[in-house]
Design an enzyme around this catalytic site. Structure first.
Site, PDB file in Angstrom:
ATOM      1  N   ARG A  98       0.978  -1.206  -0.155  1.00 36.41           N
ATOM      2  CA  ARG A  98       0.035  -0.027  -0.116  1.00 36.41           C
ATOM      3  C   ARG A  98       0.968   1.276  -0.042  1.00 36.41           C
ATOM      4  O   ARG A  98       0.472   2.115   0.731  1.00 36.41           O
ATOM      5  CB  ARG A  98      -0.990   0.043   1.112  1.00 36.41           C
ATOM      6  CG  ARG A  98      -1.923  -1.055   1.251  1.00 36.41           C
ATOM      7  CD  ARG A  98      -2.735  -1.192   0.045  1.00 36.41           C
ATOM      8  NE  ARG A  98      -3.715  -2.571   0.024  1.00 36.41           N
ATOM      9  CZ  ARG A  98      -3.254  -3.697  -0.671  1.00 36.41           C
ATOM     10  NH1 ARG A  98      -2.189  -3.610  -1.034  1.00 36.41           N
ATOM     11  NH2 ARG A  98      -3.763  -4.684  -0.292  1.00 36.41           N
ATOM     12  N   GLU A 158      -5.216   4.089   5.972  1.00 34.06           N
ATOM     13  CA  GLU A 158      -4.901   4.132   4.795  1.00 34.06           C
ATOM     14  C   GLU A 158      -5.459   5.535   3.919  1.00 34.06           C
ATOM     15  O   GLU A 158      -4.762   5.916   3.204  1.00 34.06           O
ATOM     16  CB  GLU A 158      -5.839   3.024   4.004  1.00 34.06           C
ATOM     17  CG  GLU A 158      -5.080   1.706   4.099  1.00 34.06           C
ATOM     18  CD  GLU A 158      -5.818   0.532   3.214  1.00 34.06           C
ATOM     19  OE1 GLU A 158      -6.053   1.001   1.927  1.00 34.06           O
ATOM     20  OE2 GLU A 158      -5.909  -0.688   3.556  1.00 34.06           O
ATOM     21  N   SER A 182     -11.714   0.309   3.405  1.00 33.97           N
ATOM     22  CA  SER A 182     -10.705  -0.076   4.422  1.00 33.97           C
ATOM     23  C   SER A 182      -9.915   0.961   5.029  1.00 33.97           C
ATOM     24  O   SER A 182      -9.279   1.636   4.190  1.00 33.97           O
ATOM     25  CB  SER A 182      -9.797  -1.340   4.045  1.00 33.97           C
ATOM     26  OG  SER A 182     -10.384  -2.502   3.547  1.00 33.97           O
TER      27      SER A 182
END
Length: 339
Positions: free
Chosen positions: A163, A334, A239
């Protein structure tokens, strides 16, 4: 030249539906429009490039210029025995996946229904169900926002990690990605090594060896729709936390204390822990706190229930503290928090 508007609500442009306002706002539909706009950036106190708005949290009004990336288009070519798909950075990612599987191409079918645009995909190195963007990435083009020059980035130059990429590190806010090019194939085998996928395959009475990319994209879409709320009905950014990666020894200690711990072994003696499990095990699933809520089907999803950014931030920070106190693990958000 792009029209620059003033005092524009950003609520339609972010999936948390935060009603922040941009002092200035414009859309760009081509590289040329972007390069022309760059010549005027010094007229504004700051600027922000916005894609699908699915991976950020506006924490207040934005006292600068918001540039909405609307560069679209896609093309297919053949090279090196592969099918090369190039996407305009403003293309909706899920629609790009549907275009790909509609052509019978293997590579990104497991990434169906991930929100956002094609241009955001490499920034985050999006991934799901055993596939990451870096697995099929060929190159991208980006405009240097300091001078308007166009540059191509190779796979190595993007420095992809979990990520993460160079565009979240030292190149953050320096470039606007304008196109993304992927290596896909007309031959291959879908990746099914997840329990949820296996169960859905069995439910649909499909044969693994005969499954097409379209079959897999439909399975992934069905799974995600069951687990994740529609942002139009429950404002969220998908998420909210990354899955933390810890040393194997720490994971084994946690497993001894919490036998149900969900984890995934990685290379180099590292283990990825399931953030959703960590949060759910603390009893947060379905709970609300001052106008924000942990979704009742997926503990990784935080929903704005009217409290706006302050409520979402407070809920996220409370969860981070409890996870750190209980497991000794740091959860990293995130979404980007735009102050």
């Amino acid at each position: 030249m792009s029209e620059i508007k003033q005092n524009v609500s950003l609520k339609p442009f972010n999936t948390f539906q935060i009603d922040a306002r941009a002092a200035y706002f414009c859309e760009i539909h081509s590289v040329t429009e972007l390069q022309q706009l760059i010549k005027r950036l010094d007229e504004f106190p700051r600027f922000l490039v916005l894609g699908g708005g699915s991976n950020l949290l506006f924490c207040g009004d934005y006292n600068g210029l918001v540039i909405h990336n609307c560069i679209t288009g896609h093309s297919l070519a053949k090279a090196d025995g592969q099918q090369i798909l190039t996407l305009g950075s403003g293309e909706n990612w899920h629609e790009a996946v549907q275009f790909s599987v509609g052509k019978g191409l293997y590579g990104i079918e497991n990434l169906a229904l991930i929100p956002g645009t094609a241009g955001a995909a490499p920034i985050q190195n999006i991934g799901a169900y055993g596939v990451e963007l870096k697995d099929v990435f060929r190159s991208l083009t980006a405009v240097d926002l300091s001078n308007g020059s166009l540059r191509e980035f190779s796979l190595a130059e993007c420095r992809f990690a979990y990520r993460d990429s160079i565009f979240k590190q030292e190149a953050a806010d320096r470039y606007c990605i304008t196109s993304v090019t992927l290596n896909l194939s007309t031959e291959g085998q879908v990746k099914t090594a997840y329990g949820e996928i296996e169960a859905e395959i069995e439910r649909r009475s499909l044969e693994k060896d005969a499954m097409t990319p379209k079959d897999m994209s439909e399975i992934i879409t069905a799974i995600r729709q069951r687990k994740l709320p529609d942002p139009a009905e429950n404002p969220n950014a998908g998420s909210f936390f990354k899955n933390p990666v810890v040393p194997r020894e720490q994971a084994e200690e946690l497993k001894a204390r919490f036998p149900g711990l969900v984890s995934y072994p990685l290379s180099d003696h590292q283990v990825k822990l399931a953030s959703g499990w960590l949060i759910d095990n603390l009893g947060w699933k379905g709970r609300s706190l001052n106008g924000a809520r942990v979704h009742d089907r997926q503990a990784l999803v935080l929903v704005n229930e009217g409290g706006g950014a302050p409520a979402v931030k407070a809920l996220a920070e409370r969860i981070q503290r409890e996870v750190a106190d209980t497991y000794g693990v740091k959860l990293e958000p995130e979404p980007r928090w735009v102050e």
